[in-house]
Design a protein around this motif. Sequence first.
Motif, PDB file in Angstrom:
ATOM      1  N   LEU A  41      34.770  39.549  33.412  1.00 19.93           N
ATOM      2  CA  LEU A  41      33.463  39.672  33.938  1.00 19.93           C
ATOM      3  C   LEU A  41      33.590  38.276  34.926  1.00 19.93           C
ATOM      4  O   LEU A  41      32.981  38.083  36.024  1.00 19.93           O
ATOM      5  CB  LEU A  41      32.120  39.615  33.180  1.00 19.93           C
ATOM      6  N   ALA A  42      34.314  37.376  34.358  1.00 19.39           N
ATOM      7  CA  ALA A  42      34.200  35.917  35.101  1.00 19.39           C
ATOM      8  C   ALA A  42      35.175  35.877  36.144  1.00 19.39           C
ATOM      9  O   ALA A  42      35.296  35.192  37.165  1.00 19.39           O
ATOM     10  CB  ALA A  42      34.654  34.763  34.000  1.00 19.39           C
ATOM     11  N   PHE A  99      19.530  44.644  38.763  1.00 19.82           N
ATOM     12  CA  PHE A  99      18.261  45.172  38.518  1.00 19.82           C
ATOM     13  C   PHE A  99      17.686  46.214  39.193  1.00 19.82           C
ATOM     14  O   PHE A  99      17.298  47.075  38.755  1.00 19.82           O
ATOM     15  CB  PHE A  99      17.093  43.876  38.180  1.00 19.82           C
ATOM     16  N   LEU A 100      17.866  46.008  40.585  1.00 13.76           N
ATOM     17  CA  LEU A 100      17.362  47.112  41.331  1.00 13.76           C
ATOM     18  C   LEU A 100      18.265  48.420  41.202  1.00 13.76           C
ATOM     19  O   LEU A 100      17.399  49.478  41.247  1.00 13.76           O
ATOM     20  CB  LEU A 100      17.509  46.689  42.942  1.00 13.76           C
ATOM     21  N   MET A 101      19.467  48.340  41.122  1.00 12.03           N
ATOM     22  CA  MET A 101      20.348  49.398  40.737  1.00 12.03           C
ATOM     23  C   MET A 101      19.857  49.854  39.332  1.00 12.03           C
ATOM     24  O   MET A 101      19.731  51.229  39.231  1.00 12.03           O
ATOM     25  CB  MET A 101      21.705  48.883  40.659  1.00 12.03           C
ATOM     26  N   TYR A 112      27.212  36.664  40.131  1.00 13.61           N
ATOM     27  CA  TYR A 112      26.485  37.893  40.371  1.00 13.61           C
ATOM     28  C   TYR A 112      25.220  37.649  40.724  1.00 13.61           C
ATOM     29  O   TYR A 112      24.419  37.090  39.888  1.00 13.61           O
ATOM     30  CB  TYR A 112      26.886  38.625  39.115  1.00 13.61           C
ATOM     31  N   ARG A 113      24.537  38.645  41.424  1.00 16.02           N
ATOM     32  CA  ARG A 113      22.995  38.766  41.879  1.00 16.02           C
ATOM     33  C   ARG A 113      22.278  39.582  40.868  1.00 16.02           C
ATOM     34  O   ARG A 113      22.363  40.536  40.688  1.00 16.02           O
ATOM     35  CB  ARG A 113      22.669  39.060  43.229  1.00 16.02           C
ATOM     36  N   ARG A 142      32.463  48.012  35.015  1.00 13.64           N
ATOM     37  CA  ARG A 142      32.332  46.512  35.221  1.00 13.64           C
ATOM     38  C   ARG A 142      30.529  46.433  35.301  1.00 13.64           C
ATOM     39  O   ARG A 142      30.198  45.560  34.933  1.00 13.64           O
ATOM     40  CB  ARG A 142      32.801  46.248  36.502  1.00 13.64           C
ATOM     41  N   ILE A 143      30.089  47.587  35.913  1.00  9.95           N
ATOM     42  CA  ILE A 143      28.511  47.473  36.176  1.00  9.95           C
ATOM     43  C   ILE A 143      27.778  47.357  34.980  1.00  9.95           C
ATOM     44  O   ILE A 143      27.012  46.697  34.610  1.00  9.95           O
ATOM     45  CB  ILE A 143      28.130  48.542  36.849  1.00  9.95           C
ATOM     46  N   GLY A 144      28.200  48.458  34.086  1.00  9.80           N
ATOM     47  CA  GLY A 144      27.950  48.423  32.746  1.00  9.80           C
ATOM     48  C   GLY A 144      27.974  47.179  32.077  1.00  9.80           C
ATOM     49  O   GLY A 144      27.039  46.742  31.273  1.00  9.80           O
TER      50      GLY A 144
END
Lengths: 241, 342
Positions: free
Chosen positions: A103-104, B242-244, B236-237, B216-218
């Motif tokens: 992730l980093a 959160f919106l997703m 990362y935003r 990755r999203i998970g």
Amino acid sequence: MPEAILTLDGVHTHIGPYHILHGVDLSVPEGGVAMLLGRNGAGKTTTLRTIMGLWKASRGAVRFRGKDITSLDTPAISRKGIAFVPEDMGIFTDLTVAENMTLAATRGAPDKRRLDWICDLFPPIRTFWESSAGTLSGGQKQMLSVARAIIEPRDLILIDEPTKGLAPAIIKSMTGALKQLKETETTIVLVEQNFAMARALGDTVAVMDDGRIIHAGDMAALAADAALQERLMGLSLEAHQ
Amino acid sequence: MSDTAIRPRIEQAGLADRLTAALPILLVPMLALLGFAAIGDATTWLTLTVAGLAMGLMIFVMASGLTVVFGLMDVINFGHGAFVSVGAFVGFTALAWMGGWTASPSVVLNLAAVFLAICAAALVTGAMGYAFERVIVMPVYGHHLKQILVTMGGLIVTQQLIHVIWGPDAIHLARPETLRGSVIVAGAAIEKYRIMAVGIGLALFLAMRYVLRSTRIGLLVRAGVENGEMVEALGYRIKRLFLMVFIAGSALAGLGGVMWGLYQETITAHMGSEILVLVFIVVIIGGLGSVEGCFIGALLVGLLSNYTAFLAPKIALVSTIGLMVVILMWRPQGLFPVVKAK
Ligand SMILES: Nc1ncnc2c1ncn2[C@@H]1O[C@H](COP(=O)(O)OP(=O)(O)OP(=O)(O)O)[C@@H](O)[C@H]1O
Ligand SMILES: [Mg+2]
């Protein structure tokens, strides 16, 4: 003197109703290690968090490579090439060591050679690669936190007390790893209470008290001057190790 | 200093530890066995158990988005029920359009109709979730009281809009031809639709698990639930994430709404706010922010509701609240407490 990679200009930070930083002026030269010292509650962590945009400066400016980053949000600041190792390490304990590392790596899959180099710096990363990060010991978590910050080359790394609560042997291996990291291009801002480590690693030093910088100069000069240490920190750093 | 020397200690997680970790999962079969003992009759028990699992899985689909939304941004969304209702009504309209398919005796056409209705509902409620997040939730990040008031307001407005579009009366939502009636399994009559609901619910749970564990999203969502600040510090935003999640959660609620409507065979503008009570109980039982916990909690609530509805109908709803109380006394953070950085 090399050019400053990071400068803070009269930075004030409020946390809720509390006025914590009272005009911090700091200049971090490119390359090497800049130590940030000061007694508990001096505002070191708040300074790092303000640089990262995790607290917003209420006055003053933070500049990175000459560009004002004060009003950027944290992800944007991070993507400028600034990594952060927070005081609480910020490990994702629900994820594995491998997942923490990937992730980093924001630019895609981690580079194999660099990963090998990191695993040599911090052997537990390799050993526990597939383990849940929550099962790591405190020292291993600290290593993971630093390893995560350097998975991709960064211009600047802010490290908050990486030896907090660690056993002497682990402090030694952490110091060794940071020394090697220092050999790369990366500039490091290091908050540290352990003076032996500060002296071993620091090129420049800034001492904080009550939300201000009360001394800035070369680490070697401060290390050699017991009286100055006494005056700045109310105790001899030599006695502090 | 050899750090590897520490390794064996980690792998020796004791049997006792592992049992405690598995205990929440074991609660489901334990409840099923308890139900069996109390009901005594195998065929009745089987019918009720399948009904309970179907109901539980549908509640899980409706609740899963809510728990992640809370975990990620501490947002309390009382408007979640609106998506359930809207989903059901959109599903109704979609099925009505496909009247030829639903009335046909072909299993394939029937299933296709349900599938398309579900997709339509998920699309509409997903889009609605986008608007809801931007307009209603975003301005009140970090203020719980305002969140409760404002999302309740959103719920009420949505219910009124349903009245305007579909009329104020309850609507009968007929199941497609081949999904009506029951099949006999081991002597027990089991509604076909329930079997399908179990299938869809399980598939969705597995898909969600896969996304949360292997994409990755998970991973970012799970990391963000634990420590949003650190996710931001990595570049990362979290608000975009959160919106997703909010959109996905709303779409799932809408999808669940169609399934729930077909299960009840009646839909009203208030069905979402009614089921929301159970949804909140499930989210709390599971541990706020935990999808696995939500899954187990939903199965427990589904089974218990059906058992008590048969054994002692008067205490059906009270029993689920009782279950929540007992579980919170045992584990104050819910079955799968979510680690929070602060
Ligand atoms: N979240 C907060 N809310 C209120 N006050 C805070 C908060 N965080 C820090 N402070 C206050 O700000 C001051 C500076 O804290 P900071 O954590 O920056 O100090 P520090 O130099 O890092 O100390 P330490 O060496 O103990 O880590 C302290 O007086 C602290 O009480
Ligand atoms: Mg600190």
